[in-house]
Each structure stands twice: as C-alpha cells, then as structure tokens.
Design a protein around this motif. Sequence first.
Motif, PDB file in Angstrom:
ATOM      1  N   LEU A  12       5.849 -27.885  -9.706  1.00  0.00           N
ATOM      2  CA  LEU A  12       5.836 -26.425  -9.721  1.00  0.00           C
ATOM      3  C   LEU A  12       5.485 -25.886 -11.108  1.00  0.00           C
ATOM      4  O   LEU A  12       4.682 -24.964 -11.236  1.00  0.00           O
ATOM      5  N   SER A  13       6.077 -26.464 -12.144  1.00  0.00           N
ATOM      6  CA  SER A  13       5.814 -25.966 -13.500  1.00  0.00           C
ATOM      7  C   SER A  13       4.360 -26.201 -13.902  1.00  0.00           C
ATOM      8  O   SER A  13       3.759 -25.368 -14.577  1.00  0.00           O
ATOM      9  N   GLU A  14       3.784 -27.309 -13.478  1.00  0.00           N
ATOM     10  CA  GLU A  14       2.378 -27.566 -13.782  1.00  0.00           C
ATOM     11  C   GLU A  14       1.462 -26.554 -13.098  1.00  0.00           C
ATOM     12  O   GLU A  14       0.409 -26.201 -13.627  1.00  0.00           O
ATOM     13  N   LEU A  15       1.876 -26.083 -11.934  1.00  0.00           N
ATOM     14  CA  LEU A  15       1.093 -25.077 -11.210  1.00  0.00           C
ATOM     15  C   LEU A  15       1.384 -23.658 -11.691  1.00  0.00           C
ATOM     16  O   LEU A  15       0.681 -22.725 -11.339  1.00  0.00           O
ATOM     17  N   GLY A  16       2.448 -23.507 -12.495  1.00  0.00           N
ATOM     18  CA  GLY A  16       2.850 -22.172 -12.932  1.00  0.00           C
ATOM     19  C   GLY A  16       3.601 -21.408 -11.857  1.00  0.00           C
ATOM     20  O   GLY A  16       3.682 -20.195 -11.883  1.00  0.00           O
ATOM     21  N   TRP A  17       4.152 -22.129 -10.886  1.00  0.00           N
ATOM     22  CA  TRP A  17       4.902 -21.518  -9.797  1.00  0.00           C
ATOM     23  C   TRP A  17       6.386 -21.591 -10.103  1.00  0.00           C
ATOM     24  O   TRP A  17       6.836 -22.415 -10.907  1.00  0.00           O
ATOM     25  N   THR A  18       7.168 -20.744  -9.471  1.00  0.00           N
ATOM     26  CA  THR A  18       8.624 -20.801  -9.612  1.00  0.00           C
ATOM     27  C   THR A  18       9.245 -20.972  -8.232  1.00  0.00           C
ATOM     28  O   THR A  18       8.712 -20.488  -7.235  1.00  0.00           O
ATOM     29  N   LEU A  19      10.361 -21.659  -8.210  1.00  0.00           N
ATOM     30  CA  LEU A  19      11.089 -21.866  -6.971  1.00  0.00           C
ATOM     31  C   LEU A  19      11.833 -20.579  -6.622  1.00  0.00           C
ATOM     32  O   LEU A  19      12.532 -20.009  -7.458  1.00  0.00           O
ATOM     33  N   GLN A  20      11.648 -20.113  -5.425  1.00  0.00           N
ATOM     34  CA  GLN A  20      12.296 -18.894  -4.958  1.00  0.00           C
ATOM     35  C   GLN A  20      13.542 -19.250  -4.165  1.00  0.00           C
ATOM     36  O   GLN A  20      13.612 -20.321  -3.555  1.00  0.00           O
ATOM     37  N   PRO A  21      14.528 -18.354  -4.124  1.00  0.00           N
ATOM     38  CA  PRO A  21      15.719 -18.644  -3.313  1.00  0.00           C
ATOM     39  C   PRO A  21      15.341 -18.705  -1.834  1.00  0.00           C
ATOM     40  O   PRO A  21      14.362 -18.082  -1.422  1.00  0.00           O
TER      41      PRO A  21
END
Length: 88
Positions: A12-21
């Motif tokens: 996720l961090s490599e894609l620049g995404w964040t985990l959502q609840p």
Amino acid sequence: MLRNSAKAHWTLSELGWTLQPPGNVEHWDGLSGWFTEYLAEHSDLAASSACLRKWLRATHTVQRGASGRPLSVTSRHARHRHQSNERA
C-alpha cells in the motif's frame, strides 16, 4: 484489472494508498445482497462454478456478521431505497 495487478505486486505504501477502516454492511452491502439473491434464483449457476460457491459462502459469512443471522432481504431493500431517495 490494472488496480488488481498493482495490488498483487506492491505494498500500500509503495502505491501511495492508505488502508481505510472497514465499512458497515448495515449501511451499504456492496451489492452482496443482490449477489446472494441472484444466485438463490439461479442455483444452477452457483452449482456450476466453484469460484462462485466460494464467494457465496464468504458473502453469507459477512452478511451474518456477529448476529449469526442473515440480514433480511426486506431490510436491505428498504435501506437501499432510503439511501437512493436521500441522494435524489
């Protein structure tokens, strides 16, 4: 397809995404209600595909949630109609 491929190869961090609840199935079921109803009406389709049967079992597990009981079709449809009316 491209997003699914990206999820398979990068974090996720490599894609620049964040985990959502996690969402609340009581407010939006992601069309899982439609999915389970459709396969109930077309049991031959579910019987012909191991993949669909796996998704159906997983969907039923999520729908039951902590209560152990499936959400009622009526409550899902009423909630969906209510949400659609709010958006209009």
